[in-house]
Design an enzyme around this catalytic site. Structure first.
Site, PDB file in Angstrom:
ATOM      1  N   CYS A 162       0.831  -1.207   0.000  1.00 45.44           N
ATOM      2  CA  CYS A 162       0.000   0.000   0.000  1.00 45.44           C
ATOM      3  C   CYS A 162       0.865   1.257   0.000  1.00 45.44           C
ATOM      4  CB  CYS A 162      -0.917  -0.005   1.221  1.00 45.44           C
ATOM      5  SG  CYS A 162      -1.937   1.479   1.359  1.00 45.44           S
ATOM      6  N   CYS A 210      -1.529   6.444   6.663  1.00 45.78           N
ATOM      7  CA  CYS A 210      -2.909   6.081   6.982  1.00 45.78           C
ATOM      8  C   CYS A 210      -2.921   5.192   8.216  1.00 45.78           C
ATOM      9  CB  CYS A 210      -3.516   5.358   5.779  1.00 45.78           C
ATOM     10  SG  CYS A 210      -5.034   4.468   6.150  1.00 45.78           S
ATOM     11  N   GLN A 233     -19.875  -8.447  11.307  1.00 46.28           N
ATOM     12  CA  GLN A 233     -18.439  -8.713  11.340  1.00 46.28           C
ATOM     13  C   GLN A 233     -17.748  -8.265  10.056  1.00 46.28           C
ATOM     14  OE1 GLN A 233     -20.542 -10.562  13.008  1.00 46.28           O
ATOM     15  NE2 GLN A 233     -19.573 -10.860  14.989  1.00 46.28           N
ATOM     16  N   TYR A 271     -25.798  -9.260  23.286  1.00 48.31           N
ATOM     17  CA  TYR A 271     -25.240  -8.388  22.248  1.00 48.31           C
ATOM     18  C   TYR A 271     -25.420  -9.097  20.902  1.00 48.31           C
ATOM     19  CZ  TYR A 271     -22.897  -6.851  26.535  1.00 48.31           C
ATOM     20  OH  TYR A 271     -22.613  -6.473  27.830  1.00 48.31           O
ATOM     21  N   GLU A 286     -30.468  -7.471  22.531  1.00 51.98           N
ATOM     22  CA  GLU A 286     -29.772  -6.456  21.750  1.00 51.98           C
ATOM     23  C   GLU A 286     -30.423  -5.101  22.011  1.00 51.98           C
ATOM     24  OE1 GLU A 286     -27.671  -4.115  19.680  1.00 51.98           O
ATOM     25  OE2 GLU A 286     -27.046  -6.227  19.622  1.00 51.98           O
ATOM     26  N   ASP A 288     -21.055 -11.419  22.630  1.00 52.62           N
ATOM     27  CA  ASP A 288     -20.148 -10.788  21.670  1.00 52.62           C
ATOM     28  C   ASP A 288     -20.264  -9.279  21.847  1.00 52.62           C
ATOM     29  OD1 ASP A 288     -18.512 -10.131  19.565  1.00 52.62           O
ATOM     30  OD2 ASP A 288     -19.921 -10.713  17.992  1.00 52.62           O
ATOM     31  N   CYS A 327     -13.368  -8.718  20.532  1.00 48.15           N
ATOM     32  CA  CYS A 327     -12.483  -8.069  19.566  1.00 48.15           C
ATOM     33  C   CYS A 327     -11.419  -7.228  20.259  1.00 48.15           C
ATOM     34  CB  CYS A 327     -13.288  -7.212  18.583  1.00 48.15           C
ATOM     35  SG  CYS A 327     -14.227  -5.886  19.369  1.00 48.15           S
TER      36      CYS A 327
END
Length: 439
Positions: free
Chosen positions: A68, A74, A272, A301, A322, A367, A394
């Site tokens: 890149c 970036c 995702q 979630y 949720e 999650d 995550c």
């Protein structure tokens, strides 16, 4: 202050860890284990400093030339200048380090690789700034003007450049992040890999967007296969995809298909970021529950039902919790699309739901967002005493924080499986399986 240091290991956040001559820890961005670098410290904390590379004195054998042209400026990618197999090793080592420092004795499995390591993203958020349209520098609001992106789906660059040109020709007032005046804030591109469907989303500060129709014409003239074009009205600066929206063109959703299920994805709902890894993750979460057919499962979630649908094939009942109204609406639609009558959606904050829930919870899936579930949620989960828990995270640091609460409340970690949801970055998705009592 300039100082020569040797990078010892990678730590959470994508930093290389070294020690200054006075023994203090320094975290260095853009340096890898075994490298010797001349650094300048730029921010001091009580127990450590941050450092920037001034000169690379001894280079790691794992370094490669990044494909890149924007890498290093970036902030979208962090590790594009090291071999992919090395990225996977670093992610595993970071997880091992975090678990060890939290006194959680576990075996971390190898990171599940992504089928695609470039052009894998299902969603990209680009920012307008003056005449620029691109991605932000790391830890900055400064936008790097880009013409293409190596992790965005193929074709994104052409859409990006078409929109940028049309915005300038039509003289659309771009939002000013300092004065908070102007209209057009973001361009979001979503892509469904299994159905080859693009969704283009214009995010504005204002409800009024008279340039929308002309922008739609400009985009469709060059890309007639675009599936949906959306206008999202978001007066807040903290989150990109939030607020009411209307469909300017197309169906207003894109559809992603997996082995057993298909999902409608609306513009502002979470989904995702990597199709192949999501498929593997759905399989993993389903298997790790070890369902026998009579269980009540809480999916916390739950989003649009990513894990709920597969789970419902082997559970007696799935309660999907949720807080996002858009996601709940999509989740209910996805249950219907997949002919799943044993999924019940609850639109509520997860903690509020758990505090008032006294029914069965034989299995729990969670999650949560990057901030994690938090100690209160974890204590409520332990109170419900599910036989098995599958926690998808995550963010490794909030994951180990939350897991400690469950371990302190009588749960054992039996499996830690990382997934490379985000190639070329330091981010890692981790699925942890826990059982009640000793393993």
């Amino acid at each position: 202050m300039l100082e020569q240091v040797r990078i010892q290991k990678m730590v959470n956040g994508g930093y290389g860890l070294a020690h200054l001559s006075n023994g203090k820890v320094v975290l260095v961005e853009g340096a890898y284990p075994g490298e010797e670098v001349l650094i300048k410290t730029y921010r001091e904390k009580r127990d450590f400093s941050f450092g920037k590379v001034v000169s690379l004195l001894k280079e790691s054998e794992d370094r490669i030339k990044p494909p890149c042209r924007y890498f290093g400026r970036c902030g979208g990618c962090h590790w594009m200048d090291v071999k992919y197999e090395t990225q996977l090793r670093y992610k595993k080592e970071v997880l091992i380090d975090l678990f060890e420092r939290s006194n959680l004795k576990v075996e971390v499995e190898d990171v599940e690789p992504s089928d695609l390591v470039f052009h894998y993203r299902t969603k990209m958020e680009f920012h307008f700034q003056g005449r620029k349209l691109g991605l932000k520098k790391r830890n900055s609001d400064f936008v790097i003007d880009i013409k293409d992106c190596e992790v965005a789906p193929e074709g994104t660059g052409e859409i990006l450049n078409t929109v940028k040109e049309a915005v300038q020709v039509l003289n659309v007032p771009v939002y000013n992040w300092e004065t908070r005046k102007g209209v057009l804030k973001h361009l979001v591109i979503r892509y469904a890999f299994s159905t080859d469907q693009f969704m283009v989303i214009f995010v504005t500060k204002t409800e009024s967007f008279p340039w929308g129709r002309d922008l739609v014409r400009a985009v469709l003239k060059r890309f007639p296969k675009i599936h949906s074009i959306i206008h999202v009205m978001n007066s807040k600066d903290s989150v990109v995809l939030r607020g009411p929206y209307k469909t300017l063109y197309g169906e207003g959703v894109i559809v992603e298909e997996f082995d057993w299920e298909r999902f409608q994805i609306p513009p502002t709902a979470f989904f995702q970021s990597n199709y192949s890894i999501t498929s593997k993750l759905i399989d993993h979460v389903y298997r790790e529950q070890a369902l026998q057919g009579n269980e009540v499962v809480l999916d916390l979630y739950a989003g649009i039902g990513t894990f709920s649908v597969r789970t419902s094939f082997s559970a007696a009942r799935v309660i999907s919790v949720e807080s996002s109204r858009v996601a709940v609406k999509a989740g209910k639609a996805n249950a219907n699309i997949n002919s799943r009558k044993n999924i019940e959606y609850v639109e509520q904050d997860v903690l509020d739901f758990l505090k008032n829930y006294s029914g069965r919870a034989d299995r729990i899936i969670l999650d949560p967002p990057r901030s994690g579930a938090g100690p209160e949620v974890m204590k409520e989960i332990a109170r419900l005493s599910p036989e098995r828990i599958v926690y998808v995270s995550c963010d490794p640091s909030t994951l180990v924080r939350d897991l400690k609460v469950l371990v302190e409340n009588g749960y054992s970690i039996v499996r830690v499986k990382p997934f490379d949801m985000f190639p070329q970055t330091y981010h890692v998705e981790t699925a942890v399986t826990l059982v009640k009592g000793d393993r």
